[in-house]
Design an enzyme around this catalytic site. Structure first.
Site, PDB file in Angstrom:
ATOM      1  CG  HIS A 147      12.167   1.813  -0.565  1.00 53.24           C
ATOM      2  ND1 HIS A 147      12.087   2.800  -1.509  1.00 53.24           N
ATOM      3  CD2 HIS A 147      13.465   1.816  -0.136  1.00 53.24           C
ATOM      4  CE1 HIS A 147      13.274   3.371  -1.678  1.00 53.24           C
ATOM      5  NE2 HIS A 147      14.128   2.786  -0.846  1.00 53.24           N
ATOM      6  CD  GLU A 176       6.114   3.837 -12.896  1.00 54.94           C
ATOM      7  OE1 GLU A 176       7.271   3.664 -12.488  1.00 54.94           O
ATOM      8  OE2 GLU A 176       5.383   2.911 -13.299  1.00 54.94           O
ATOM      9  CG  ASP A 228       1.800  -0.403  -2.342  1.00 48.95           C
ATOM     10  OD1 ASP A 228       2.979  -0.450  -1.968  1.00 48.95           O
ATOM     11  OD2 ASP A 228       1.449  -0.599  -3.520  1.00 48.95           O
ATOM     12  N   GLY A 241      13.027  -3.455 -13.165  1.00 52.93           N
ATOM     13  CA  GLY A 241      12.199  -3.033 -12.041  1.00 52.93           C
ATOM     14  C   GLY A 241      12.991  -2.999 -10.749  1.00 52.93           C
TER      15      GLY A 241
END
Length: 730
Positions: free
Chosen positions: A165, A382, A374, A28
């Protein structure tokens, strides 16, 4: 060419077992996420890749160190206690909660901040050891916000990109950081040539922070700072869409799917996958599922929630408490609704491999993705990629970056458990036609804007920014170009010379009334205007009475208030009938700010108002000005009014007033085959952009500009006009 990727962690992690040190691929995280892009660069672009980052532990074994080097990884060695202060401290107990809009979870300690500075410096030192001519550096994420500027000091011309990110918060949240920290963070990020964010909202928050904290304005996403130009743009990160679909054919994934389906028979499956974190909204999600079961008893025994929670940061108190609360709530729900034949929630607290997740995604009827905040959320993407049969429903939080793209998901407010519960019912009862329609549109976007597209666009834009900077450095007006301007001037039959006033013909003065033209300026303008081939135009933001007083006796054209008034052939005329109904309200606001800031004053013109703060305390002036700009822009967003900033001024005017209007009008009536335009501030950009390709345009100052050339000082303008005048006489 070589691309150096810099992140907190390397794609390999050092592990120790039975007194044996081993190197394993990281599971990950960023390194795994970027794998497809780096492989693409190696194969398609023939680009060399190097990683710089922390290996997860101290390296005691020379063999392991060499193995990292063989994998093109350069480790940054960080002492354990320092890493604790840096990672657990400032990164995850200060930056993480603040950047996710949870200031009540944030703590700040000077020792943690100093550790953050030290680790960023260690990364800079490591990069200095490996950077070579021709390299490109791409720094990633919130752990290394100071690093771009540290590298910039060592390598002024190195192409540097930075990508965040996670979300970048609004200024109201960002200013919870101590001023020294937030300023250093912004300066650190601005060391890059290109700064990327997942969403337009995050980009705008960053631009607002640079304005409010540092006073740097932006134009179309370009910030001028420290004699450099930095581009801020939006790059929503994608996934390796094709890889995920290919893995569905893999034997391991097929076997895993079969096992899961055998264990869960005749039930609809809702999937929840998250890392243990208070930003993920796990407790609200479980509570909403409980409410769904209470409100919809017809679904009892017919649906199961698979809740996957990956362990994370259990050394932090909030995380340990959260895990306890999650365990207790799941136990309560299973006890209240379950029986010997049916368990409402299947809970797994462990890390799943990507193949295991792909199997879970593919069998799930609903994905429940409801983070409180987020930056992007790639799990949602995904999940959608696995739906080859176009069956499945995504429930997605509106506060996830992915919601800006995946508008065909069921978008919910993650703080409202009733809304989530209702969304569950809608998703489970959605017909197949509607599912297929929504999934088809979202999969099209995911396939088109995949991980490779994301990374390639960022790198291409980084090269474009660097090329623009090189071109800008070549725009400085030199002797050769001055000679060319004079040569073109001499052979032209009809000439149009457009000159700004303040900062161009005269220096900027603390009091506007002190900027009267010198004898030298008047002599130059008089001499140029006597040539019958010339039309000399002073195009200024000044009011018409001042221009008339200072320059009215000359045989030149005067344009006042940017374009509102024009004087030609001894007569002033209004160019447009402007609405000034807004002035009273704006004046009352400016009066408040004038009273707040000693030394500031208001200049009211016929169709515009200017707030000057050149005479105010510099630090206080900049701070108040940033606040006022922000307020005025928000206030006038829906009005036909423009807020402009200049050299220690803020001007509010009708949106139709701009030097471009006057320039276009003059060029329509004057058929000049030589045009020269000179100005010094943002209002002159309207003039430059209106000029034909063969015109000569010059910006006073070395800022980014639409003009073809730059001169450093106002005196350079006088020298140029004197040279033109002398050459024309000769």
């Amino acid at each position: 060419m070589r691309l150096i990727l810099v992140s907190n962690r390397l794609p390999f992690t050092i592990t120790q077992s039975n007194e044996k040190t081993e190197l394993r691929h990281s599971i990950g995280g960023l390194a795994t996420g970027l794998n497809a892009f780096t492989q693409h660069l190696k194969k398609s672009e023939n680009m060399e890749i190097m990683w710089v980052g922390w290996p997860g532990a101290d390296i005691q074994d020379d063999t392991v160190y060499q193995e990292l080097i063989n994998y093109a990884c350069h480790p940054v060695l960080i002492p354990e206690k320092l890493m604790e202060r840096f990672y657990t401290g400032f990164c995850n107990q200060t930056l993480w909660p603040l950047f996710h809009y949870m200031p009540s979870y944030a703590s700040y300690y000077d020792d943690d901040w100093q550790a953050y500075e030290t680790v960023n410096q260690l990364f800079s030192n490591a990069l200095c050891e490996v950077i070579k001519p021709g390299d490109v550096v791409w720094v990633h994420d919130y752990h290394l916000l100071l690093l771009p500027n540290l590298i910039r000091h060592q390598f002024p011309h190195l192409p540097i990109g930075f990508f965040l990110h996670i979300s970048f918060p609004s200024f109201e949240i960002f200013q919870f950081l101590p001023k020294r920290c937030r300023d250093d963070i912004l300066y650190g990020m601005l060391g890059a040539d290109l700064i990327g964010f997942h969403t337009h909202e995050y980009s705008q928050h960053f631009l607002k922070a640079t304005l409010r904290s540092l006073g740097y304005e932006q134009h179309l996403g370009l910030v001028s700072a420290q004699n450099r130009f930095i581009k801020i743009d939006t790059y929503p990160m994608g996934i390796d869409f094709n890889y995920i679909q290919d893995r569905l054919k893999n034997e391991e994934v097929i076997t895993e799917k079969a096992k899961l389906l055998a264990d869960i028979k005749n039930s609809k499956i809702i999937l929840s996958v998250d890392r243990l974190d208070y930003t993920k909204g796990i407790f609200n999600r479980l509570t909403a599922y409980q409410l769904f079961l209470e409100n919809n008893p017809q679904w009892l025994g017919k649906v199961v929630l698979i809740a996957i929670v990956a362990p994370s940061r259990e050394e932090i108190d909030q995380y340990r408490l959260m895990k306890k609360e999650i365990n207790e709530l799941i136990g309560y729900i299973n006890g209240k609704f379950g029986n010997t034949h049916w368990t409402p929630i299947l809970y797994q607290y462990k890390v799943f491999s990507l193949d295991q997740l792909i199997a879970l995604y593919s069998i799930s009827d609903v994905a429940l993705i409801t983070p409180l905040r987020d930056g992007m959320n790639l799990i949602a993407k995904e999940y959608l990629a696995t739906k080859i049969d176009k069956k499945g429903v995504l429930i997605l939080s509106e506060t996830a970056g992915a919601a800006k793209e995946l508008v065909n998901a069921i978008i919910i407010n993650p703080n409202c458990v009733l809304e989530i519960a209702n969304a569950l019912k809608q998703a489970l009862e959605m017909n197949e036609y509607e599912q297929t329609k929504r999934l088809t549109m979202m999969q099209y976007l995911l396939k088109r804007y995949d991980l490779i597209h994301w990374g390639t666009k960022f790198i291409n834009d980084l090269f474009t920014v660097r090329e623009e900077k090189i071109r800008h450095s070549e725009k400085s007006l030199n002797k050769e170009m001055i000679d060319k301007i004079i040569s073109k001037y001499n052979v032209a039959e009809k000439r149009l010379i457009l000159l700004d006033y303040d900062g161009t013909l005269t220096p900027l003065m603390k009091q506007p009334q002190l900027a009267a033209p010198s004898v030298e300026i008047l002599q130059i303008l008089s001499a140029l205007s006597k040539d019958k081939k010339n039309k000399i135009v002073i195009i200024s933001g000044r009011d018409k009475n001042t221009l008339e007083k200072w320059l009215g006796h000359l045989n030149i054209i005067l344009v006042a208030e940017h374009s509102a008034w024009l004087k030609e052939n001894s007569h002033w005329q209004l160019t447009y009938h402007f609405n000034c109904g807004w002035k009273k309200d704006i004046l009352s606001i400016l009066e408040i700010y004038k009273d707040r800031l000693p030394g500031s004053f208001i200049e009211e013109k016929d169709f515009s108002i200017v707030w000057h703060y050149r005479n105010a305390n510099e630090i206080d002036g900049e701070q108040v000005a940033r606040e006022l700009i922000d307020y005025l822009i928000t206030l006038t967003a829906t009005e036909d009014i423009k807020v402009m900033t200049g050299k220690k001024i803020i001007e509010i005017k009708n949106a139709r007033m701009g030097k471009n209007f006057a320039v276009n009008q003059l060029m329509a009536t004057i058929s000049a085959n030589f045009i020269l335009a000179i100005g010094d501030d943002i209002s002159d950009e309207d003039m430059f952009i209106s000029l034909p390709h063969n015109a000569f345009s010059i910006k006073v100052g070395m800022e980014m500009t639409r003009a073809k050339f730059n001169v450093r000082l106002q005196n350079d303008v006088i020298s140029l006009l004197q040279s033109i005048n002398r050459k024309s006489v000769i």
